[in-house]
Design a protein around this motif. Structure first.
Motif, PDB file in Angstrom:
ATOM      1  N   GLY A  89      87.016 115.472  58.058  1.00 13.75           N
ATOM      2  CA  GLY A  89      86.465 114.831  59.253  1.00 13.75           C
ATOM      3  C   GLY A  89      86.069 115.820  60.323  1.00 13.75           C
ATOM      4  O   GLY A  89      85.048 115.661  60.998  1.00 13.75           O
ATOM      5  N   GLY A  90      86.868 116.884  60.481  1.00 15.41           N
ATOM      6  CA  GLY A  90      86.542 117.926  61.458  1.00 15.41           C
ATOM      7  C   GLY A  90      85.276 118.669  61.087  1.00 15.41           C
ATOM      8  O   GLY A  90      84.437 118.976  61.942  1.00 15.41           O
ATOM      9  N   MET A  91      85.104 118.946  59.799  1.00 14.91           N
ATOM     10  CA  MET A  91      83.896 119.632  59.333  1.00 14.91           C
ATOM     11  C   MET A  91      82.653 118.765  59.530  1.00 14.91           C
ATOM     12  O   MET A  91      81.597 119.244  59.952  1.00 14.91           O
ATOM     13  CB  MET A  91      84.052 120.004  57.849  1.00 14.91           C
ATOM     14  CG  MET A  91      85.081 121.086  57.588  1.00 14.91           C
ATOM     15  SD  MET A  91      85.449 121.305  55.822  1.00 14.91           S
ATOM     16  CE  MET A  91      83.874 121.917  55.230  1.00 14.91           C
ATOM     17  N   ILE A  92      82.773 117.463  59.235  1.00 10.81           N
ATOM     18  CA  ILE A  92      81.638 116.541  59.411  1.00 10.81           C
ATOM     19  C   ILE A  92      81.217 116.493  60.873  1.00 10.81           C
ATOM     20  O   ILE A  92      80.023 116.531  61.200  1.00 10.81           O
ATOM     21  CB  ILE A  92      82.003 115.133  58.899  1.00 10.81           C
ATOM     22  CG1 ILE A  92      82.141 115.149  57.372  1.00 10.81           C
ATOM     23  CG2 ILE A  92      80.948 114.106  59.320  1.00 10.81           C
ATOM     24  CD1 ILE A  92      82.708 113.872  56.787  1.00 10.81           C
ATOM     25  N   ALA A  93      82.194 116.439  61.781  1.00  5.78           N
ATOM     26  CA  ALA A  93      81.877 116.391  63.210  1.00  5.78           C
ATOM     27  C   ALA A  93      81.243 117.696  63.685  1.00  5.78           C
ATOM     28  O   ALA A  93      80.284 117.683  64.466  1.00  5.78           O
ATOM     29  CB  ALA A  93      83.141 116.093  64.014  1.00  5.78           C
TER      30      ALA A  93
END
Length: 529
Positions: A89-93
């Motif tokens: 999720g952090g990478m997607i954001a």
């Protein structure tokens, strides 16, 4: 001096197009995030309080009658994946959506997860679907809201640790209310009602954030929008491009890695709360009260129910005064949800008062952690800001020592339980003492850890690094759930006291290592305090 520091904060906010309205000396946006995270934690901890108890309860009581070992393994897998998916999720954001959209997507998916779990009585597959949706939704939500808190403060601001401690109070206000109300309704009324209630407030949290997101200026916008904004500022000589030497970045990331390893040790012990400590509360603790003991407990339970709701209502009132005119729907949805909380809280209190005698719910003990956090968070925040602000490694060591003391107390309380016993009637006081020390330890380590990840990480990888931080919690939950599943085996071969001492000794040894390494780690942080 304080005024000068405030001006630095105001300048930082202006650089990112954020309104400089303050609530208790902190940006108003912090408290919007406070309430968003509060409802997410309400949903997570409300469900977590029920998960193990639901699985091990008898079919006659509406549970699935699983063994302790099987339930603990599912608990470990679920809580582990909850903290593993934030890495993605952090990478997607960071690369695609930005923090704001990621938070909204995550909140919606988690709401659907709770809705699915509410239908567990119709078909067991709804239960498993709900767990999967909550794992995926949390992955989008959790790292990105923590990143937004960090962006509200300049890295050198002495208010950053204090800001994260206040944010942590929101986390624990939500977990308190979730465990209190979902736990009570799930155990006393029906499991599916408890699971469903958790989703209602996740939905409210999503709405209040959606209508208040403009308060954050450019923080949380898509990566392309952020890049264009800063390039324009640099071109117009309104800000300078920050360049950090490669060796400084490397050293700081090594420190973050060491902090993550220390957090693994802390949380594999701490997260026994929803697993082996719940089993201890259910099967080994004297929970049936009568006479004066029942009356005393009812008064304590009333105070524990009402006081935190009053405290958080005061925080909401302070925020409403500052931002209601600009963001009326944010305040409206939060106020409506609090109206429901007040109704449920008062209903619970009057229902319990009307019952002769009292049986303390096994899930009730989990609210103590959040109650102590809410009660102590403000004091810790002021203590770090004004009295003593030791280095990160020392704060982490303190947290590890305190969680170890909590388990040592529990081991002492369990020392008279015979080897291999399946049930016992140990005094509740030992669980209360353990939760007090665990909570104090959590305040030394967890909000401080969030703050240091924010301060030590390169900004363009902030979501990813927060994902890694929560990945450390995932590893801790996997290990903690696995170790917790051996509670019956260790109790049979040794004792319950022996089992809890494992979780006292390991954090203590880790704390000593951090204290020894403190001078080296301080040097490697290159000016970040």
């Amino acid at each position: 001096m304080n005024q000068e520091k405030d001006q630095v904060l105001v300048a930082h906010l202006a650089k990112q197009g954020i309104d400089d309205k303050m609530v208790n000396g902190h940006p108003a946006g912090l408290f919007v995030l406070f309430f968003t995270e509060m409802w997410e934690r309400f949903s997570y901890y409300g469900m977590r309080a029920l998960l193990t108890l639901f699985l091990i309860s008898s079919l006659a009581d509406g549970g699935w009658e699983w063994s302790n070992e099987r339930a603990m393994k599912l608990y470990g897998l679920y809580t582990g994946f909850v903290y593993l998916t934030p890495l993605i999720g952090g990478m997607i954001a960071d690369k695609l959506t930005g923090f704001k959209k990621a938070i909204l997507i995550g909140a919606l998916v988690m709401t659907l997860g709770h809705l699915s779990m509410a239908f567990e009585g119709v078909n067991s597959n709804f239960f498993y679907l709900g767990l999967v949706l909550m794992i995926l939704g949390n992955g989008m939500f959790k790292p990105n809201i923590s990143s937004m808190v960090g962006n509200l403060y300049p890295d050198q601001s002495p208010k950053k640790d204090a800001g994260y401690t206040i944010f942590y109070m929101g986390i624990n206000a939500g977990s308190f209310l979730g465990m209190l109300l979902c736990g009570y309704i799930g155990e006393k009324i029906g499991w599916h009602y408890g699971f469903g209630l958790a989703g209602v407030f996740m939905f409210f949290g999503m709405l209040q954030f959606y209508f208040g997101q403009k308060i954050f200026g450019i923080i949380g916008d898509s990566p392309k929008a952020l890049q264009a904004y800063h390039e324009k500022k640099i071109k117009n000589h309104e800000e300078e491009e920050e360049v950090i030497p490669a060796h400084v970045v490397r050293d700081r990331l090594i420190v973050v890695t060491i902090f993550m390893l220390a957090s693994v040790v802390f949380f594999l012990s701490f997260e026994q709360a929803g697993g082996s400590m719940s089993i201890f509360a259910k099967d080994y603790t004297q929970r049936v009260l009568s006479g004066s003991s029942a009356v005393t407990f009812k008064w304590i339970d009333t105070i524990l129910t009402i006081v935190p709701i009053v405290i958080v209502t005061i925080v909401l009132t302070a925020l409403a005064r500052k931002i209601y005119k600009q963001y009326p729907l944010t305040i409206l949805f939060t106020a409506v949800s609090f109206g429901i909380i007040w109704c449920l809280g008062l209903w619970k209190v009057f229902r319990e008062i009307g019952i002769t005698g009292s049986e303390v719910g096994a899930s009730w003990f989990q609210i103590l952690n959040a109650f102590f956090i809410i009660s102590l968070a403000s004091s810790f925040s002021k203590f770090w800001e004004k009295v003593w602000n030791p280095s990160g490694p020392v704060k982490f060591a303190l947290g590890l020592i305190l969680v170890g003391i909590g388990f040592a107390a529990l081991a002492y309380g369990a020392s008279e339980i015979p080897q291999g016993a399946k049930t016992a009637s140990v005094s509740m006081i030992w669980l209360v003492i353990a939760y007090f020390f665990h909570s104090a330890g959590e305040l030394c380590l967890s909000p401080v850890g969030l703050s240091y990840v924010s301060k030590l990480s390169p900004k363009k990888f902030l979501g990813l690094l927060f994902g890694c931080w929560f990945c450390a919690s995932a590893i801790a939950n996997f290990i903690g759930g696995f170790l917790g599943s051996y509670i019956d085996r260790i109790t049979e071969e040794h004792s319950m006291s022996y089992f809890f001492m494992i979780f006292a000794i390991v954090p203590g040894v880790t704390a000593l290592l951090l204290i020894v390494l403190n001078p080296i780690l301080k040097k490697m942080m290159h000016g970040i305090n």
